[in-house]
Scaffold this active site. Structure first.
Site, PDB file in Angstrom:
ATOM      1  CG  HIS A 133      -0.227   0.135   2.533  1.00 14.63           C
ATOM      2  ND1 HIS A 133       0.436  -0.924   3.109  1.00 14.63           N
ATOM      3  CD2 HIS A 133      -0.077   1.182   3.389  1.00 14.63           C
ATOM      4  CE1 HIS A 133       0.966  -0.550   4.263  1.00 14.63           C
ATOM      5  NE2 HIS A 133       0.671   0.733   4.446  1.00 14.63           N
ATOM      6  CG  ASP A 135       1.783   5.274   4.760  1.00 14.04           C
ATOM      7  OD1 ASP A 135       1.277   4.164   4.994  1.00 14.04           O
ATOM      8  OD2 ASP A 135       2.922   5.598   5.155  1.00 14.04           O
ATOM      9  CG  HIS A 283       5.016   0.985   3.051  1.00 16.53           C
ATOM     10  ND1 HIS A 283       4.430   2.105   2.493  1.00 16.53           N
ATOM     11  CD2 HIS A 283       4.464   0.866   4.291  1.00 16.53           C
ATOM     12  CE1 HIS A 283       3.579   2.640   3.348  1.00 16.53           C
ATOM     13  NE2 HIS A 283       3.570   1.902   4.434  1.00 16.53           N
ATOM     14  NE  ARG A 298       2.514   6.420   9.162  1.00 17.92           N
ATOM     15  CZ  ARG A 298       1.367   5.859   8.813  1.00 17.92           C
ATOM     16  NH1 ARG A 298       1.325   4.615   8.374  1.00 17.92           N
ATOM     17  NH2 ARG A 298       0.234   6.531   8.934  1.00 17.92           N
TER      18      ARG A 298
END
Length: 307
Positions: A133, A135, A283, A298
């Site tokens: 995917h 983000d 990723h 993150r």
């Protein structure tokens, strides 16, 4: 004066592999566009991933260092840093050098720092990030980048992989590139985050984040590269196609991220940081460590609308 075009580079198809045997760099040259003089850079694959040494991310970055890191990010799509022990505040401040950190609408936050998402996975909270995917592609202006920091990692497992969506686009046949150039696809959070929301909260978030159409092939706003921009988590359908045709085409395009030729893989250690260009990559976080604990933090950095 007559000029001749250089001969086209051959693509050798061995008839068996999913990816034709070919040069992965768009110009056939893997050397950096210019030397890196303010830190050490070691490439991890021909086109994606580089490890950086000689930079302390816990301290404010000098302008020339930040500019050179940004050039490396554009060139290698994801940068890895070891032995970087940042607080959540320092993590947020680092991201601010590249833009405005997002306060994520759905994920848990680090204590006292809403811009920092805390991802805790283990026996009581199995991993769900093991899908290729990009983000927050469901947003009208998805993040330009993400900075992920290892807080606690299992002794074995829990690697993250990134895939180069420019190389994936280049790997398509001419006919398929012609077919998808100009198409758009709808991205929608409801098929993932929306499943966990009660009806009233779902309706509120749908008003805030309505489904949005992005190009199937986006253009990188800084490099000009064409990139595949659909992913299995957030992309719903391609308007104008039948459901059957849309699903078949999307499934094929989703699978392009799965080719190892386009990938780099990171083995995490405490203090490792990965900074990736969310426009140019997808990723996948391997979920092979269950029931052990993996804690990551993150920050995503706001971007602009894909075109």
């Amino acid at each position: 004066m007559t000029t001749t075009s250089p001969p086209a580079r051959p693509i050798f198809d061995n008839g068996l592999s999913a990816v034709p045997v070919r040069e992965l760099s768009p110009n056939g040259d893997y050397t950096p566009s210019a030397p890196y003089t303010l830190f050490e850079l070691a490439a991890c694959s021909p086109t994606i991933g580089a490890e950086i040494a000689g930079v302390d991310l816990s301290r404010p970055l000098a302008d020339d260092v930040q500019a050179e890191l940004h050039r490396a990010l554009l060139e290698w799509k994801v940068l890895f840093f070891r032995n970087q022990h940042l607080t959540a505040e320092q993590h947020r401040d680092l991201a601010q050098r590249w833009g405005t950190p997002e306060v994520h609408p759905f994920l848990a936050k680090a204590d006292g720092v809403p811009e920092v998402v805390r991802l805790t996975r283990g026996a009581d909270s199995p991993a769900v990030e093991n899908v290729w995917h990009s983000d927050a592609s469901f947003e009208t202006t998805p993040p330009m980048g993400s900075i992920l920091r290892a807080v606690h990692v299992p002794d074995i497992g829990g690697d993250t992989l990134w895939s180069d969506m420019g190389a994936a686009y280049d790997g398509l046949t001419d006919d398929l590139r012609a077919r998808i150039d100009g198409l758009s696809a709808v991205h929608d959070f409801t098929q993932t985050f929306g499943r966990q929301l009660p009806p009233d909260e779902l309706a509120r978030q749908q008003e805030r984040f309505p489904a949005v159409a992005h190009p199937v092939v986006r253009t990188h706003p800084e490099t000009g590269r064409k990139l595949l921009y659909v992913n299995r988590i957030f992309t719903a359908h391609i308007p104008g196609l039948s459901a059957e045709e849309s699903n078949a085409l999307l499934e094929f395009l989703y699978d392009q991220a799965r080719h190892p030729e386009y990938q780099v893989r990171l083995r995490w250690r405490p203090g490792t940081i990965a900074f990736w260009d969310n426009r140019a990559t997808q990723h996948y976080a391997s979920a092979d460590y269950y029931p052990h604990t993996r804690i990551m933090e993150r920050v995503t950095i706001l971007g602009d609308r894909p075109y």
